[in-house]
Design a protein around this motif. Sequence first.
Motif, PDB file in Angstrom:
ATOM      1  N   SER A 228       0.829  -1.202   0.000  1.00 28.08           N
ATOM      2  CA  SER A 228       0.000   0.000   0.000  1.00 28.08           C
ATOM      3  C   SER A 228       0.866   1.254   0.000  1.00 28.08           C
ATOM      4  N   THR A 275      -2.760   1.588  -8.884  1.00 25.92           N
ATOM      5  CA  THR A 275      -3.679   2.207  -7.907  1.00 25.92           C
ATOM      6  C   THR A 275      -4.457   3.342  -8.560  1.00 25.92           C
ATOM      7  N   TYR A 278      -7.045   1.544 -11.150  1.00 27.84           N
ATOM      8  CA  TYR A 278      -8.129   0.764 -10.557  1.00 27.84           C
ATOM      9  C   TYR A 278      -8.744   1.426  -9.318  1.00 27.84           C
ATOM     10  N   GLN A 279      -8.308   2.638  -9.037  1.00 27.21           N
ATOM     11  CA  GLN A 279      -8.875   3.396  -7.914  1.00 27.21           C
ATOM     12  C   GLN A 279      -8.858   2.586  -6.617  1.00 27.21           C
ATOM     13  N   CYS A 280      -7.679   2.086  -6.290  1.00 24.83           N
ATOM     14  CA  CYS A 280      -7.525   1.308  -5.061  1.00 24.83           C
ATOM     15  C   CYS A 280      -6.228   1.730  -4.381  1.00 24.83           C
ATOM     16  N   SER A 281      -6.006   1.240  -3.150  1.00 27.40           N
ATOM     17  CA  SER A 281      -4.825   1.658  -2.393  1.00 27.40           C
ATOM     18  C   SER A 281      -3.775   0.556  -2.257  1.00 27.40           C
ATOM     19  N   PRO A 300      -4.934  -5.651  -8.266  1.00 24.59           N
ATOM     20  CA  PRO A 300      -5.556  -4.791  -7.262  1.00 24.59           C
ATOM     21  C   PRO A 300      -6.176  -5.629  -6.153  1.00 24.59           C
ATOM     22  N   GLU A 302      -8.269  -4.326  -3.771  1.00 26.55           N
ATOM     23  CA  GLU A 302      -9.601  -3.830  -3.415  1.00 26.55           C
ATOM     24  C   GLU A 302     -10.107  -2.889  -4.505  1.00 26.55           C
ATOM     25  N   GLN A 303     -10.768  -3.437  -5.474  1.00 29.45           N
ATOM     26  CA  GLN A 303     -11.241  -2.633  -6.588  1.00 29.45           C
ATOM     27  C   GLN A 303     -12.545  -1.901  -6.215  1.00 29.45           C
ATOM     28  N   LYS A 304     -12.565  -0.606  -6.456  1.00 32.51           N
ATOM     29  CA  LYS A 304     -13.793   0.162  -6.236  1.00 32.51           C
ATOM     30  C   LYS A 304     -14.683   0.078  -7.474  1.00 32.51           C
TER      31      LYS A 304
END
Length: 305
Positions: A228, A275, A278-281, A300, A302-304
């Motif tokens: 992260s 990140t 895929y808009q994740c951390s 990823p 945790e994909q949003k």
Amino acid sequence: MVEEGLVSPADIEQVLVIQEKNRSSLNRNKSQFFGMILCDLNLITPTDNYCVLKKYKKLIGLQDFLIQKKILSRPVVEKTQTRSIELNIPFISLLLEDRLIPKTLLAQLVFDLFYIPFRSISDIVFDADTRPGLSFVIKKAQAREHKVIPLVLKENTLVCGITDPENLIFIREVNHQFPQYRFKPLIIPFSGFIWFYKMLYEEAWNPGKVTDKSVDLSLLLKFSVSISNPESQKDDILSLYKRYELVRSLAGSPVKKDRAKMFQAFVAEHHEKLTREYQCSTIVFSLKNERTQVRIMAFPNEQKD
């Protein structure tokens, strides 16, 4: 077990009844695993049980069991497994040397999983008169390669010290060559193996070179790091890098100069790209062996979207 000709369908029904009774019993010392109950009934040996489960991919390994029971974390288990391969020291012995779990707990775990006692060999007295018989059954080269040692030969029972449950596959092979003996395996510390090896074969154990044959690459590839923050997780990235170079060398790729800093930069670069895309951390990095190449995989966590 039926396919291998070890038990009959009637035996299976008997074991299932016993297993169900054990589940409902308050006595936690009773065997729960199917194979262990077969051993209790003297229908198979612990060696048979291990080899069949291994062949049909039904085996619960010590590494996975430690993680499942939350005795050790996955990163600790995977780092210990990597060091085990790098140092050519069995995983079980490294758990003891690094004091990751108490000896009594380790003994209970290996017995619960494999039905094999964990013993020190300090109470085993070496009888020089038995040297010819012991070394005839398990040759010096075999002992050196597999880290297995014959300890005691009494009548038709041969007590063997193994340093890893995987050694049971070798024990079964030797048992087929010498059906006149009843092989009784004990799991022993690696230090005990080295000591008894010198006593029996009259020379010090030489680890030699780690070869492809002695390493299961699938174990090395069961490794991932969740990143992260690449800047604060440099140790995690370094662990992945060491694993990457080890897999490359075992797969036959030439050894290159230290590229740890390049690897850190590579991970940081792709962490930023993924990140953002895929808009994740968090990105999970792992390895994949494709023929002669070792690839770095990134997904990823945790994909949003």
